[in-house]
Design a protein around this motif. Structure first.
Motif, short mmCIF file in Angstrom:
data_model
loop_
_atom_site.label_atom_id
_atom_site.label_comp_id
_atom_site.label_asym_id
_atom_site.label_seq_id
_atom_site.Cartn_x
_atom_site.Cartn_y
_atom_site.Cartn_z
N SER A 45 0.82 -1.21 0.00
CA SER A 45 0.00 0.00 0.00
C SER A 45 0.86 1.26 0.00
N SER A 46 2.15 1.13 0.29
CA SER A 46 3.05 2.29 0.32
C SER A 46 4.00 2.32 -0.87
N ALA A 47 3.75 1.52 -1.87
CA ALA A 47 4.65 1.43 -3.02
C ALA A 47 4.75 2.76 -3.78
N TYR A 48 3.69 3.54 -3.75
CA TYR A 48 3.72 4.80 -4.48
C TYR A 48 4.80 5.74 -3.94
N LYS A 49 5.23 5.56 -2.71
CA LYS A 49 6.27 6.41 -2.12
C LYS A 49 7.64 6.09 -2.70
N LYS A 50 7.87 4.82 -3.01
CA LYS A 50 9.19 4.37 -3.44
C LYS A 50 9.28 4.05 -4.93
N ASN A 51 8.24 3.52 -5.49
CA ASN A 51 8.26 3.04 -6.86
C ASN A 51 7.94 4.19 -7.82
N VAL A 52 8.85 5.16 -7.89
CA VAL A 52 8.64 6.33 -8.72
C VAL A 52 9.65 6.28 -9.87
N GLN A 53 9.14 6.37 -11.08
CA GLN A 53 9.99 6.36 -12.25
C GLN A 53 9.70 7.63 -13.05
N VAL A 54 10.74 8.28 -13.47
CA VAL A 54 10.58 9.50 -14.27
C VAL A 54 11.08 9.19 -15.68
N PRO A 55 10.18 9.19 -16.66
CA PRO A 55 10.63 8.92 -18.02
C PRO A 55 11.43 10.09 -18.57
N VAL A 56 12.32 9.77 -19.49
CA VAL A 56 13.18 10.78 -20.12
C VAL A 56 12.87 10.81 -21.60
N CYS A 57 12.77 12.01 -22.14
CA CYS A 57 12.51 12.18 -23.57
C CYS A 57 13.69 11.62 -24.36
N PRO A 58 13.46 10.73 -25.31
CA PRO A 58 14.56 10.14 -26.07
C PRO A 58 15.23 11.12 -27.03
N LEU A 59 14.60 12.24 -27.32
CA LEU A 59 15.17 13.21 -28.26
C LEU A 59 16.01 14.27 -27.56
N CYS A 60 15.45 14.89 -26.51
CA CYS A 60 16.15 16.00 -25.85
C CYS A 60 16.74 15.62 -24.50
N ASN A 61 16.56 14.40 -24.05
CA ASN A 61 17.08 13.89 -22.77
C ASN A 61 16.60 14.71 -21.58
N THR A 62 15.37 15.20 -21.62
CA THR A 62 14.79 15.96 -20.52
C THR A 62 13.86 15.04 -19.73
N GLY A 77 4.98 11.21 -25.32
CA GLY A 77 4.54 11.48 -26.69
C GLY A 77 4.00 12.89 -26.84
N ALA A 78 3.22 13.34 -25.85
CA ALA A 78 2.68 14.70 -25.89
C ALA A 78 3.81 15.73 -25.77
N HIS A 79 4.80 15.43 -24.94
CA HIS A 79 5.96 16.33 -24.83
C HIS A 79 6.69 16.42 -26.16
N MET A 80 6.88 15.30 -26.82
CA MET A 80 7.59 15.29 -28.11
C MET A 80 6.83 16.08 -29.16
N TYR A 86 14.19 19.55 -28.95
CA TYR A 86 15.13 18.85 -29.84
C TYR A 86 15.19 19.56 -31.18
N ASN A 87 16.41 19.80 -31.65
CA ASN A 87 16.62 20.42 -32.95
C ASN A 87 17.68 19.59 -33.68
N PRO A 88 17.30 18.86 -34.72
CA PRO A 88 18.28 18.01 -35.40
C PRO A 88 19.42 18.80 -36.02
N ALA A 89 19.24 20.08 -36.30
CA ALA A 89 20.31 20.88 -36.88
C ALA A 89 21.42 21.16 -35.87
N GLN A 90 21.07 21.13 -34.58
CA GLN A 90 22.06 21.39 -33.54
C GLN A 90 22.75 20.12 -33.05
N GLN A 91 22.39 19.00 -33.61
CA GLN A 91 22.97 17.74 -33.17
C GLN A 91 24.48 17.73 -33.41
#
Length: 143
Positions: A45-62, A77-80, A86-91
């Motif tokens: 019942s307390s897993a929400y305190k510890k089991n936290v994952q933050v996804p990272v954008c695969p394009l801008c690494n944010t 997907g909405a963030h992307m 992300y700007n491919p010209a600055q890669q």
């Protein structure tokens, strides 16, 4: 049983196994056997305190914050689609080390320096005989 005071019983109601190496859940603090230590296995019942994952954008690494109940794939997907910086010209280019041999247009990922003249060359022209090295006064071996 000779030593009944050793070990602890699993806190899972259906299990109650006597475990001599019990594991304590870092979220709820109860003791479990190896089969029920994961949050999902004992319906913590307390897993929400510890089991936290933050996804990272695969394009801008944010890191993308996800609210409770949201699907991480949908939020990323909405963030992307909207907020991604992300700007491919600055890669950054990987192959930046141009060969100094006249007429060669190859580029390498790492510098390949000639020990005699100090010039930067591609793998094909890295040896002094391959780029007509003028850096050393003693002749190089043709072997």
């Amino acid at each position: 049983m000779e030593l009944p005071w050793l070990g602890e019983h699993c806190s899972e109601r259906a299990c109650k196994q006597l475990d001599f190496l019990p594991l304590k859940c870092d979220a709820c603090g109860e003791v479990f056997c190896k089969d029920h230590i994961r949050y999902d296995d004992h319906k913590c019942s307390s897993a929400y305190k510890k089991n936290v994952q933050v996804p990272v954008c695969p394009l801008c690494n944010t890191p993308i914050p996800v609210q409770k109940g949201e699907i991480p794939d949908v939020v990323v997907g909405a963030h992307m689609d909207k907020d991604c910086k992300y700007n491919p010209a600055q890669q950054r280019r990987i192959f930046t080390n141009k060969c100094l041999k006249p007429g060669c247009k190859r580029k390498e990922m790492m510098k390949v320096l000639c020990e005699q003249c100090g010039g930067n060359f591609c793998i094909k022209h890295r040896h002094p005989l391959d780029h007509d090295c003028k850096g050393s006064s003693h002749p190089t071996s043709k072997a």
